[in-house]
Design an enzyme around this catalytic site. Structure first.
Site, PDB file in Angstrom:
ATOM      1  N   HIS A  17      71.338  43.309  21.511  1.00 42.67           N
ATOM      2  CA  HIS A  17      70.152  44.093  21.189  1.00 42.67           C
ATOM      3  C   HIS A  17      69.368  44.385  22.454  1.00 42.67           C
ATOM      4  O   HIS A  17      69.286  43.577  23.364  1.00 42.67           O
ATOM      5  CB  HIS A  17      69.268  43.405  20.140  1.00 42.67           C
ATOM      6  CG  HIS A  17      68.829  42.008  20.472  1.00 42.67           C
ATOM      7  ND1 HIS A  17      69.669  40.920  20.405  1.00 42.67           N
ATOM      8  CD2 HIS A  17      67.632  41.525  20.853  1.00 42.67           C
ATOM      9  CE1 HIS A  17      69.008  39.828  20.723  1.00 42.67           C
ATOM     10  NE2 HIS A  17      67.744  40.170  21.020  1.00 42.67           N
ATOM     11  N   VAL A  18      68.827  45.591  22.488  1.00 43.04           N
ATOM     12  CA  VAL A  18      68.028  46.041  23.614  1.00 43.04           C
ATOM     13  C   VAL A  18      66.589  46.169  23.144  1.00 43.04           C
ATOM     14  O   VAL A  18      66.310  46.790  22.118  1.00 43.04           O
ATOM     15  CB  VAL A  18      68.542  47.393  24.162  1.00 43.04           C
ATOM     16  CG1 VAL A  18      67.647  47.903  25.283  1.00 43.04           C
ATOM     17  CG2 VAL A  18      69.982  47.256  24.649  1.00 43.04           C
TER      18      VAL A  18
END
Length: 137
Positions: A95-96
């Site tokens: 996840h960013v």
């Protein structure tokens, strides 16, 4: 899909304030945001870390679009975009973080103070503002 929190959100099994969803990724508000409007962009396919992601280009095109939408939709001065791999990765799904930034907002270095939304309605309002700033497609 795996049995992690983000796979459950992707599958619609867990509620989230979704900003955007397509065949490549799902973007939704972080439930413990650094600043309101903090979005997580996750690949739809379960991968744990960046080196596991096979089709990097389309995923990061979506990260780029969300960063632009956070700035435009929230009238932010900029964004902080970050990703952890294994260490400090609270959910084992890539996840960013796309965090809205403004001058003198108090964020220094890698200390990430957290805030909360006053209500689900307020969170939904932030999600909608960002979603409206995304390009159609």
């Amino acid at each position: 899909m795996s049995n992690d929190l983000f796979c459950e959100i992707i599958a619609g099994e867990r509620p989230a304030h979704v900003v955007h969803s397509d065949e490549v990724s799902v973007s939704f508000l972080d439930t413990r945001p650094v600043f309101k409007g903090h979005v997580l962009v996750v690949p739809r396919a379960h991968v744990e870390v960046l080196t596991d992601l096979t089709d990097v280009g389309p995923f990061f095109e979506q990260v780029q679009a969300v960063a632009r939408a956070v700035e435009e939709g929230l009238e932010a001065d900029g964004t902080f975009v970050a990703m952890n791999n294994r260490i400090s990765q609270s959910v084992p799904h890539l996840h960013v973080h796309v965090v809205p930034r403004n001058r003198k907002d108090g964020l220094r270095g890698f200390f990430w103070p957290r805030t909360t939304y006053a209500s689900a309605a307020e969170a939904q309002l932030y999600a909608e503002r960002i979603a409206k700033a995304l390009p159609e497609g």
